[in-house]
Structures are given as C-alpha cells and as structure tokens.
Write an enzyme that holds these catalytic residues in place. Structure first.
Site, PDB file in Angstrom:
ATOM      1  N   LYS A  51     -14.249   8.636  -5.223  1.00  0.00           N
ATOM      2  CA  LYS A  51     -15.535   9.007  -4.616  1.00  0.00           C
ATOM      3  C   LYS A  51     -16.002  10.366  -5.139  1.00  0.00           C
ATOM      4  CE  LYS A  51     -14.130   6.272  -0.739  1.00  0.00           C
ATOM      5  NZ  LYS A  51     -13.266   6.245   0.451  1.00  0.00           N
ATOM      6  N   LYS A  65      -7.951  14.514   3.334  1.00  0.00           N
ATOM      7  CA  LYS A  65      -6.868  13.532   3.420  1.00  0.00           C
ATOM      8  C   LYS A  65      -6.371  13.492   4.856  1.00  0.00           C
ATOM      9  CE  LYS A  65      -6.115  13.492  -1.127  1.00  0.00           C
ATOM     10  NZ  LYS A  65      -6.292  12.267  -1.852  1.00  0.00           N
ATOM     11  N   ARG A  66      -5.688  12.393   5.218  1.00  0.00           N
ATOM     12  CA  ARG A  66      -4.854  12.460   6.411  1.00  0.00           C
ATOM     13  C   ARG A  66      -3.804  13.546   6.165  1.00  0.00           C
ATOM     14  NH1 ARG A  66      -5.132   8.485  10.594  1.00  0.00           N
ATOM     15  NH2 ARG A  66      -3.372   9.695  11.340  1.00  0.00           N
ATOM     16  N   LYS A 114       1.095  14.584   0.919  1.00  0.00           N
ATOM     17  CA  LYS A 114      -0.219  14.939   0.354  1.00  0.00           C
ATOM     18  C   LYS A 114      -0.317  16.445   0.061  1.00  0.00           C
ATOM     19  CE  LYS A 114      -2.495  10.978   2.593  1.00  0.00           C
ATOM     20  NZ  LYS A 114      -3.131  10.238   1.475  1.00  0.00           N
ATOM     21  N   HIS A 156       0.782  -1.231   0.000  1.00  0.00           N
ATOM     22  CA  HIS A 156       0.000   0.000   0.000  1.00  0.00           C
ATOM     23  C   HIS A 156       0.815   1.282   0.000  1.00  0.00           C
ATOM     24  CE1 HIS A 156      -4.221  -1.264   0.470  1.00  0.00           C
ATOM     25  NE2 HIS A 156      -3.719  -2.327   1.060  1.00  0.00           N
ATOM     26  N   THR A 187      -8.381   6.697  -2.922  1.00  0.00           N
ATOM     27  CA  THR A 187      -9.745   6.247  -3.221  1.00  0.00           C
ATOM     28  C   THR A 187     -10.728   7.401  -3.055  1.00  0.00           C
ATOM     29  OG1 THR A 187      -9.793   5.344  -0.973  1.00  0.00           O
ATOM     30  CG2 THR A 187      -9.516   3.775  -2.787  1.00  0.00           C
TER      31      THR A 187
END
Length: 818
Positions: free
Chosen positions: A644, A542-543, A548, A351, A640
C-alpha cells in the site's frame, strides 16, 4: 440523486427534530447508493443460478472491510454524481463519509486480505462468496491514556448498518456437544445442543462491471425452545436469560493476531461458521439447475467441479471433518469416495510460520464439543499414518512428526496438518514464505507431495488503496497512462518513461505534499500535535508484536534524539500480550520526552496514532514518505501494508522479508532501503548463538539508548518501569533487535541524506510506483483461479438493471461466467 437523498430521510425519524442531522444525511445517501446496488446484485445472482458456474467459497474468521459508502460509489461509477448532489444540498461529502463506522471484523493483514480478495473476485467476474461471522463487536477501539493502551468495545452496529440484509429464510441449525450413537442404519450424532445461524448478506460490487457478489456473515441465535424443553415453572425467566449463552458465539472478535489462544468459545466460533456455511454450500449445489430438467442434484461426483473452498489459515479447518461427516453420516457415501471429493474441494492458505500462532486444539475439548468430529479426525489420521508407514517402514519419528495428533503432555490436534492432509493445494503468501513453508515448517509433507505446495504472493485492491484513498495520485497517473491501469495494475510500468520528466516529478511531489498537509491538519485537530508538513513522515503501522520490531524503531528514535539536533526533520507515527503493552508505553514515554525538548523543537516529533484501522490507514498511507518494514528476516509471511505504501509513493526501509523481497525484485534493490540480516544470516546466528550483550558492549549509541531506558530517563517517576523490556532484549529476544540495530541506523542515515535531495527522492518514488503493478490482488486472484480453483476469470459485463438482460456479451468459452 438529490431528489432521492431528500426523500430517503424517513419523515417519522425526523418528526421530533426540526432539522436533519449529518447522520440522517449519511443514511439517506447510503440508502440511495444501496438502491443502485440492489438491481445489479439480484441480476448477478440470477445469472449465476442460470449459468451455474463453479462457485468459489472463501472461508475466513475475519473480514476487515472498513467503510463501504465511498468504495461502493467508486465501483459503481457514481462518485461524481453523488458529489454533485451532496454539494447542491449544501453538505460536505467528507463529513458524511466520516460518520460511517468501520466494519472492523478483523485484526490486521489476514482479515484485510480477505476484504481485498472479495473486491478482486467481483471485479474479475468470479462467482465467489465470502463466508464468515457477523461479530457484534469487532476489533476493540484503542485509547491511549497516560501512554498506556486501554481497550473499549467496538459497538459498530449501534446506529444500524445500511449495507447488510438479514436473510432469516436461510437460517440453519448448528449442533454442539452430544454423543455418538452406532445404530444399524449408521452413525448418528445425538442429544446435541442446537444454535441457529442467521445469515446477513452484504453486497460486494466489482469495479465498473455490474457484478455484485455476496459476503454472507452468520449471527448466532438461540432456538425458541432453548433451555425450555425440560421446562419447570420457576426457571422460565432464567431460561430466557440463558439464551445469551448461545448467542455469545457471534458476540465478539478475538483480538489475537499471530497468537493461538485455545478457548472453547473460539472453537465454537470456528465450528459455527463452518457448519452453517457447508449446509449452505450443499443446499446451493443441490438446488442448482445445471442446465437439465433434474431440479435436485443427488450425486456428489461433480461436487469438486462445481465447488472450490479456500481456507483462510487454519481457523476454518473444522470444515474438513464436517464435510466428511455430511458425506459419510448423512449422504451415506463410502469413506474413500467422500475423502476423494473432500480433498479435491479444499485448498489451504498458510499465513504464518511463528510456532505460537499455529492452532493446536486439545483433544479433550474437541471430544466434549464435537465428539463425532474427533472420531473422524482420528480416522483421517489413522489412514494418513498407514500410508506414511507403508512408504517409510520403521520410521517412527517421521510418523510422530507427521501425525495430526500431537502426543506428550496434553494431546492436541495440529490443525495445519489436518489442512494439508485434507486439501489438494497448500499455499504460502510470498515467495520467501512459501519456500520456508516447504523446506522448514512442513518439510515432511512437501517431500511426500511436492506438487501440492504453491506460492501465491499477496496483493491489495487498487480501488480502495489508490483511487479511494489517493485520488490526486490516481488522477495524475491516469493523465499519463490512461484509466485502464485500475483493472490492470501491471500497466503502471508505463510510468518508467516519465522518471526524468521534470513536470511529472514536480506534480508527484506536489500531490504528496498536499496529502501531508491534509494529514498534518488531521493530526492537529485529532491529537492536538503540530507537525511540520515539510518534515519526513516516517511511518510504522503494524499490529504490535515483537517480531515486527517496533522496539528497533524506538531505539533509533532515541539515538536520533541523542544526536540532537537531528540532521533531518521527521515525523514519526506508529499505531498499535504484556510485552506489546509495554512497547506501546515505551514509545509514548519516548514521545513525551522528545516532543517536549526545546532543543529538538519541531525537528523531531514522535506520535503514536491511536486506534489504527482501515479508515485511518486511508489517511496516513497517502501522506507517508518512508514505510517501515523491519521484521526479522523469515518472520513476516508477506505483509500487505508494504504494498500500500509503495503504491502511494512512499519509499521502503526494510529487511529482506516477506513481500519486501519481491518489491526489491520488481523495483530494483537500489530503489529500496534494504538493510540487515537475510534469512541465511539469521539461521547462521541461531547456530552460533545470539548474544545481545556483545552488541551492547560494542555499539556506544546502542548502549546509551538502552541505559537511558533502563535508568528511567524516559520514566523518571518510575525508573524501573521498562526493566522487563530491557531484560527481554538482553535475554529472550528471539527477533534479534540488537543484531540489526547498527545496519538500521546506518540505513536511516542514507534515507535522511536522500530526503534532502527532493528531486532524486521523487524519482525513486516514481520508480517504485511504476514497479507496484505486481502487487494488485487482481493478479493474486487470477493465480488462485487458474492454479488452485481451476476457473477462468470473466470479463463479461452483466447489463445494468435498466437494460434488457440479453444485452451482455459473454467473452468466455461456452457462455459460462467462470
């Protein structure tokens, strides 16, 4: 249903009150819906016992399930009946649904993926089981106080959980510590400390097919003689109090996402779930009827034909040495046979490619906690390295790179290497990620066994992420193309023929507007912030992690603020190590200045959504116009959330990273706002050397924004507050925020320009929705089933409990369920 709900409020609980509370009604409704599940659940499990299909076991330390009530009503086809009943009772269904606590047993993407996979496996009629830990406390509740993150414990079970059933009859022992004894009869692990694993089962209903699978989560219990075997009178009280030490194993979810923290309690959790689960799997394998008179299987040759175990990242990697221990030490299989069966049983999903996220357990810790497992890992490694040395004589460096044991400083076990060596299949979670896994991260292993490495691009369940969260859009789509798309999302391509349909364009825009109004009302109620529902909702969820690049978004907000008045009104939402907390504080500090500037007024609002979770995602995603997917190319394995947003009618601004690449492939790159460096550019920049100062010197708006942050413009009471953030951006930014800043700001200008043309914007939205079909987790699971687990999905509909059992017609060969 009304009668059911009325009598499902237990009178003894109501005797001290004159009237039932909303919570009483929630539990009454939950128990009513649960009753409809149970008959189907029993029937499904009975069917599996009789047909004995190959079982799929999905092992994960996280299952981020969210709420269960509405999802269950949808999958059972009960939503309209329940809505009607609740309405007749004069109650508000949405208010009841809001009472349910999220099951927050996950951090983010990895845990939510596991939840989507369970939904798809049940919908596809696979005999599948999710196995994990029943954490007493899930992911912390996030509060923002004075702009800082404060964590609160998530006591999600305090009112009870109507969706789980304790199964004490299947309680199992798990061993820790002790020592290894070499006896004439073989090797024994002795003098261990025992913790009991108590299973709790939660039903997982498929969509409208009467299949109900099981998620089994283990809870730690101390045995009754815990610390009392060497009983001495004075210590009885202390011995009972010390039971907590054993039971702490399932107390709390570690809140680390993409970061490895080598704590003993975490290793205990990982082994705990693995040891309990493998005992359960073997019990079920042995007890199976298998269509013969033999009641117990004693031979393990058929084990990989009956059992597939998927490891969700390396967290359950101890399953590999544990299964070897069972086969060799307990079942007395010869090593080579045990190893062949083990490899054919396991498959591993990677992952992340971030080095700080890879699990590398210190050998000393494993030796103390699991001495026999360390011996087995050494034996696996020795045979593995002998094989490499045979193939590549005198290549010492290759042996070092491929070893399961990392020497130098603290000796560590590389859990990813253990997973690769002990599995028959290894997969990444998007095309670009699987390519990086093969050519960079595990290059030596892929050169050795190229056929082992696969790609399985992630997906999301359209039941929760469209039907449940966006009923307006789901209904609009059904009117145009029928309802079958819910089980076959590829049918969304039929929407392409309505791209120029003026009525459809208006209806899609109207649904989005209604969702935005509803979300704006929610924000006003919960956060006391007024936002203009006709402004663009630009959302970054997001985390918080440097890769990110929430900071890049933040710099763009500062830049827009400096250009006041901004050209396009927009609402900004972003949820949440030292740096992550500083980033949260910075976003809130910028928000405070922007939101209180009279010149900007309602043109630009910045809101940090606190305590982002599944149930909040279900509200914000349908209301979003622009989805931020701006990680540095080559760092986000898949994502993901991006899928969405796409399915729910948002446009994407993003880099060519993770699944964004495939989204652009499906919809056409011209229908996404793609910007910034590609993977090759990042590699090239690494070679040349990234010098943040050069961008700062060359770009006046970037310089202005950074100078404001550095000088205390956003923190006048503490001018130096953000010096660590600025210092990181100049000197230690592995994720190269400045390198993509200019392209990002220019791309955002293109976004603003298109947003002013509502019709053109909505047409692009429709093209995106029509291209989202690939990103169903049903498609992902079909690929796992065919390429890794070697089972066929079944479209059998098991008859419901009120029909005779032979009413179902089997559509798969040989009358098997898989």
């Amino acid at each position: 249903v009304v009668a059911w709900i009325s009598c499902a409020c237990p009178p003894d609980e109501l005797q001290d009150r004159n009237v039932a509370t909303p919570r009483d009604y929630y539990f009454a409704l939950a128990h009513t819906v649960r009753d409809h599940l149970v008959g189907r659940w029993i029937r499904t499990q009975q069917y599996y016992y009789e047909k004995d299909p190959k079982r799929i076991y999905y092992l994960s330390l996280e299952f981020y399930m969210g709420r269960t009530l509405q999802n269950t009503m949808i999958n059972l086809g009960l939503q309209n009946a329940c809505d009607e009943a609740i309405y007749q009772l004069g109650l508000d269904m949405e208010e009841l649904e809001e009472i349910e606590e999220d099951a927050g047993l996950g951090n983010g993407g990895l845990g939510r993926l596991a939840a989507c996979f369970l939904d798809s496996m049940a919908t596809l009629g696979l005999a599948a089981y999710g196995y994990g830990i029943r954490y007493e406390y899930g992911i912390f509740n996030q509060k923002i106080r004075d702009g800082w993150q404060v964590e609160e414990a998530d006591d999600w079970l305090r009112h009870g959980n109507p969706w789980e059933k304790a199964r004490p009859e299947y309680m199992l022992p798990v061993h820790f510590y002790g020592r290894v004894e070499h006896a004439a009869t073989g090797i024994k692990w002795v003098d261990t400390q025992v913790v009991l694993a108590l299973p709790y089962d939660t039903p997982v209903p498929g969509y409208m097919n009467n299949t109900v699978n099981t998620m089994r989560l283990w809870s730690a219990r101390a045995p009754n003689d815990f610390n009392l075997r060497d009983f001495n009178v004075g210590d009885y009280i202390q011995a009972v109090l010390d039971r907590n030490l054993a039971e702490n194993i399932s107390r709390v979810l570690y809140p680390n996402d993409n970061f490895f923290e080598g704590k003993e309690l975490r290793l205990k959790q990982e082994y705990f779930v693995v040891a309990a689960t493998l005992q359960d799997i073997i019990r079920r394998f042995k007890a199976s009827k298998f269509g013969s008179t033999e009641s117990v299987r004693t031979v393990f040759d058929s084990f990989p034909d009956q059992v597939a175990i998927q490891l969700n990242d390396t967290h359950p990697a101890m399953a590999i040495p544990e299964l070897m221990r069972i086969f060799v030490d307990i079942e007395k299989l010869p090593w080579n046979k045990a190893w062949d069966i083990t490899k054919r049983t396991f498959a591993y999903t990677n992952h992340t490619v971030l080095p700080e996220a890879l699990e590398r357990w210190p050998v000393d810790l494993v030796e103390k906690l699991l001495p026999r497992h360390l011996q087995i890992i050494y034996e696996i490694n020795q045979r593995h390295l002998d094989h490499i040395a045979f193939l590549f004589p005198n290549d010492v460096d290759r042996l070092r790179r491929m070893s399961l044991i990392e020497e130098g400083g603290t000796k560590r076990i590389n859990m990813a290497h253990l997973c690769i060596v002990g599995s028959h299949a290894v997969n990444g979670v998007a095309k670009i990620h699987s390519e990086i896994v093969k050519t960079q991260v595990f290059e030596d292993f892929a050169a050795l066994e190229p056929e082992k490495f696969q790609n399985k691009t992630n997906g999301i369940t359209p039941r929760r992420w469209l039907l449940l969260c966006n009923p307006g859009l789901a209904e609009l789509i059904a009117e145009k193309i029928g309802e079958d798309y819910v089980r076959d999302l590829s049918q969304l391509t039929k929407l392409h023929k309505f791209v120029d349909d003026d009525l459809f364009i208006r209806e899609v825009a109207k649904v989005k507007q209604e969702n935005k109004v509803k979300f704006a009302q929610y924000l006003e109620k919960e956060y006391k912030v007024k936002i203009n529902p006709s402004s663009m909702f630009d959302v970054h969820v997001k985390r918080i992690h440097e890769y990110k690049r929430q900071l890049m978004n933040c710099l763009h907000i500062v830049t827009m603020y400096n250009r006041k008045p901004p050209r396009t009104p927009r609402g900004q939402a972003a949820p949440g190590y030292h740096m992550a907390k500083m980033i949260i504080k910075l976003i809130n500090a910028v928000a405070h200045v922007v939101n209180n500037d009279p010149v900007v007024g309602s043109k630009l609002k910045v809101i940090f959504l606190e305590n982002y979770r599944v149930s909040l995602a279900e509200k914000v995603i349908p209301a979003t116009d622009l989805s931020e997917q701006i990680s540095t190319a080559g760092t986000e394995a898949s994502g993901t959330g991006n899928m969405k947003f796409m399915l729910n009618g948002a446009l994407t601004i993003g880099t060519m990273d993770g699944a964004n690449v495939e989204m652009a492939e499906e919809a056409g790159e011209e229908n996404l706002f793609i910007f910034g460096m590609r993977v090759e550019d990042v590699t090239e920049l690494d070679k040349e050397g990234y010098h943040a100062q050069e961008y700062y010197n060359r770009l006046p708006e970037l310089k202005q924004a950074i100078d404001q942050i550095r000088s205390g413009f956003f923190s006048p009471k503490e001018p130096d507050l953000f010096k660590d953030v600025v210092n990181m951006l100049f000197h230690h930014d592995r994720f190269k925020v400045f390198a993509d800043y200019e392209a990002y700001v220019k791309c955002q200008e293109k976004v603003s320009e298109l947003y002013l043309n509502s019709k053109a914007w909505t047409k692009m939205v429709i093209r995106n929705i029509a291209a989202a079909g690939k990103f169903s987790s049903d498609r992902t699971i079909k690929e796992y089933a065919r390429d890794i687990w070697h089972v066929e999905p079944s479209d059998l509909k098991i008859p419901p409990p009120n029909e005779p059992r032979d009413a179902g017609e089997d559509k798969t060969p040989n009358g098997t369920a898989a």
